[in-house]
Design a protein around this motif. Structure first.
Motif, PDB file in Angstrom:
ATOM      1  N   HIS A  47       0.775  -1.241   0.000  1.00 10.58           N
ATOM      2  CA  HIS A  47       0.000   0.000   0.000  1.00 10.58           C
ATOM      3  C   HIS A  47       0.811   1.299   0.000  1.00 10.58           C
ATOM      4  N   GLU A  48       2.091   1.238   0.298  1.00 11.58           N
ATOM      5  CA  GLU A  48       2.875   2.475   0.314  1.00 11.58           C
ATOM      6  C   GLU A  48       2.844   3.207  -1.028  1.00 11.58           C
ATOM      7  N   PRO A  49       2.935   2.500  -2.170  1.00  8.26           N
ATOM      8  CA  PRO A  49       2.969   3.235  -3.439  1.00  8.26           C
ATOM      9  C   PRO A  49       1.757   4.127  -3.673  1.00  8.26           C
ATOM     10  N   SER A  50       0.612   3.780  -3.102  1.00 13.13           N
ATOM     11  CA  SER A  50      -0.600   4.565  -3.355  1.00 13.13           C
ATOM     12  C   SER A  50      -1.134   5.266  -2.101  1.00 13.13           C
ATOM     13  N   ALA A  51      -0.433   5.134  -0.980  1.00  8.99           N
ATOM     14  CA  ALA A  51      -0.933   5.729   0.262  1.00  8.99           C
ATOM     15  C   ALA A  51      -0.858   7.251   0.205  1.00  8.99           C
ATOM     16  N   PRO A  52      -1.953   7.928   0.569  1.00  9.66           N
ATOM     17  CA  PRO A  52      -1.936   9.389   0.572  1.00  9.66           C
ATOM     18  C   PRO A  52      -1.411   9.927   1.895  1.00  9.66           C
ATOM     19  N   LEU A  53      -1.074  11.192   1.898  1.00  7.37           N
ATOM     20  CA  LEU A  53      -0.869  11.895   3.158  1.00  7.37           C
ATOM     21  C   LEU A  53      -2.241  12.206   3.746  1.00  7.37           C
ATOM     22  N   GLY A  54      -2.333  12.159   5.045  1.00  7.49           N
ATOM     23  CA  GLY A  54      -3.620  12.466   5.667  1.00  7.49           C
ATOM     24  C   GLY A  54      -3.647  12.043   7.114  1.00  7.49           C
ATOM     25  N   TYR A  55      -2.899  12.766   7.929  1.00  8.52           N
ATOM     26  CA  TYR A  55      -2.832  12.476   9.364  1.00  8.52           C
ATOM     27  C   TYR A  55      -3.691  13.496  10.111  1.00  8.52           C
ATOM     28  N   PRO A  56      -4.493  13.098  11.082  1.00  2.00           N
ATOM     29  CA  PRO A  56      -4.619  11.772  11.677  1.00  2.00           C
ATOM     30  C   PRO A  56      -5.719  10.892  11.061  1.00  2.00           C
ATOM     31  N   GLU A  57      -6.302  11.309   9.947  1.00  2.00           N
ATOM     32  CA  GLU A  57      -7.413  10.534   9.386  1.00  2.00           C
ATOM     33  C   GLU A  57      -7.017   9.083   9.094  1.00  2.00           C
ATOM     34  N   LEU A  58      -5.852   8.866   8.475  1.00  2.00           N
ATOM     35  CA  LEU A  58      -5.435   7.493   8.187  1.00  2.00           C
ATOM     36  C   LEU A  58      -5.041   6.744   9.456  1.00  2.00           C
ATOM     37  N   HIS A  59      -4.514   7.464  10.419  1.00  2.00           N
ATOM     38  CA  HIS A  59      -4.221   6.842  11.726  1.00  2.00           C
ATOM     39  C   HIS A  59      -5.507   6.258  12.318  1.00  2.00           C
ATOM     40  N   HIS A  60      -6.575   7.022  12.310  1.00  6.61           N
ATOM     41  CA  HIS A  60      -7.843   6.526  12.854  1.00  6.61           C
ATOM     42  C   HIS A  60      -8.425   5.410  11.986  1.00  6.61           C
ATOM     43  N   LEU A  61      -8.249   5.511  10.676  1.00  4.18           N
ATOM     44  CA  LEU A  61      -8.766   4.488   9.766  1.00  4.18           C
ATOM     45  C   LEU A  61      -8.156   3.119  10.066  1.00  4.18           C
ATOM     46  N   THR A  62      -6.857   3.068  10.294  1.00  6.24           N
ATOM     47  CA  THR A  62      -6.160   1.788  10.450  1.00  6.24           C
ATOM     48  C   THR A  62      -5.955   1.377  11.899  1.00  6.24           C
ATOM     49  N   GLY A  94      -7.901   0.370  14.440  1.00 10.85           N
ATOM     50  CA  GLY A  94      -8.523  -0.874  14.888  1.00 10.85           C
ATOM     51  C   GLY A  94      -7.871  -2.092  14.267  1.00 10.85           C
ATOM     52  N   MET A  95      -7.538  -1.994  12.993  1.00 11.70           N
ATOM     53  CA  MET A  95      -6.857  -3.096  12.315  1.00 11.70           C
ATOM     54  C   MET A  95      -5.513  -3.382  12.967  1.00 11.70           C
ATOM     55  N   ARG A  96      -4.780  -2.338  13.279  1.00  8.39           N
ATOM     56  CA  ARG A  96      -3.447  -2.522  13.867  1.00  8.39           C
ATOM     57  C   ARG A  96      -3.538  -3.112  15.269  1.00  8.39           C
TER      58      ARG A  96
END
Length: 340
Positions: free
Chosen positions: A282-297, A299-301
């Motif tokens: 997923h790194e090649p397509s991961a956007p910047l967007g903190y803390p939104e992506l932090h909250h998105l992932t 629970g998974m983590r």
């Protein structure tokens, strides 16, 4: 070191957010002659207050690290696109990541500043940018010294202009999140040693060096180029007092984990960790967007850590991770200070 932290040795226990830094770890660093920081990132003011009370009960001084909130950096369509891309990663844990709403918060900023003004600690450090001048003024009036994490000379000069009492110079080798003030326009990567040298020369402020510490030679070299103290984090992750998950600890010792990379795939902000398949996918397509992506992932983590699945977990680690050992944290600090 004595002037800035009141500690006899120039070692600082780095604040590692997400649970790795515990009051027990801070106590151990202090017992070994260093100075420990609590990580207030991702925590409520009430939780930080409980840790401060825990340390106060044993007469242990400490610093506190805060994340400086920033403006939103991701739009909803981009967020939704990434949530769909990583949806399969959440399915083994019963998580529907496509249903997640983008969350942008300030990490309880005002409440934590208020707490630290009412219950001062010797030092407060800031990461991810410059705190507002009112917060700096309030903390200094309370008797607290203020440090700002910087990744370039320009950021260091801005912190000097703000009135910071000292700086944390973070080299590219450091584990965990980059403290860059401008994640969309980061400065070129700088190794810790030349960064410290240039920041000291540009500002004249006390500088805590962090990044790439694998042993006592690194501590000695960083002090030689002008650092007032050296912060260690990764080397403490496997110690008895660390709050790192078993999955994270085991990955640090796994010979199959052959290196670290910078990634924004987990949180939307550049951070260094052990390379794993989530990053590769997923790194090649991961956007910047903190803390939104932090909250998105998040629970998974958490589920991946509990299940022993390191390839869906943010395995934050600096380049010296191979030297992280088990046992008491006091032993790690003693080993790092032996030749000083």
């Amino acid at each position: 070191m004595s002037d800035l932290f009141g500690a006899p040795t120039p070692l600082v226990g780095a604040p590692m957010a997400g649970g790795a830094t515990t009051p027990a770890l801070v106590r151990a660093v202090t017992a070994a002659g260093g100075f420990g920081f609590l990580a207030a990132g991702y925590r409520t003011a009430e939780a930080v207050a409980a840790d401060l009370a825990d340390l106060a009960a044993t007469g242990t001084p400490c610093g506190v690290n805060l994340f400086v909130p920033g403006p939103p950096e991701i739009d909803e369509p981009t967020f939704r696109r990434y949530a769909r891309e990583i949806a399969a990663e959440g399915e083994p844990y019963g998580l529907d990541l496509t249903a997640a709403a983008p969350v942008h918060d300030d990490d309880h900023w005002a409440d934590k500043i208020d707490l630290l003004v009412r219950h001062p600690v010797p030092v407060v450090s800031f990461t991810f940018g410059l705190p507002d001048p009112a917060a700096v003024t309030a903390l200094r009036r309370a008797g607290t010294r203020v440090l700002v994490t910087v990744t370039s000379v320009d950021e260091a000069r801005a912190a000097l202009d703000l009135g910071a009492d000292g700086l944390v110079a973070q080299g590219t080798e450091a584990g965990g999140h980059s403290g860059t003030h401008t994640p969309r326009r980061p400065a070129p990567p700088r190794s810790t040693r030349p960064l410290v040298r240039d920041v000291v020369a540009a500002t004249g402020l006390p500088v805590v060096a962090t990044g790439g510490v694998a042993g006592p030679d690194d501590v000695r070299d960083l002090l030689a180029v002008g650092a007032t103290a050296v912060a260690v984090g990764t080397l403490l992750l496997r110690t008895d007092e660390s709050g790192a998950s078993r999955t994270h600890r085991d990955a640090l010792a796994d010979p199959a984990r052959t290196g670290t990379v910078l990634t924004r795939a987990f949180t939307g902000r550049p951070a260094r960790g052990l390379r794993n398949t989530f990053i590769d996918r997923h790194e090649p397509s991961a956007p910047l967007g903190y803390p939104e992506l932090h909250h998105l992932t998040r629970g998974m983590r958490a589920a991946a850590a509990a299940a022993g699945h390191p390839d869906r977990l943010h395995l934050w680690a600096g380049t010296g991770y191979r030297n992280a050992t088990t046992g008491p944290a006091t032993t790690v600090i003693a080993r790092l200070t032996t030749p000083l």
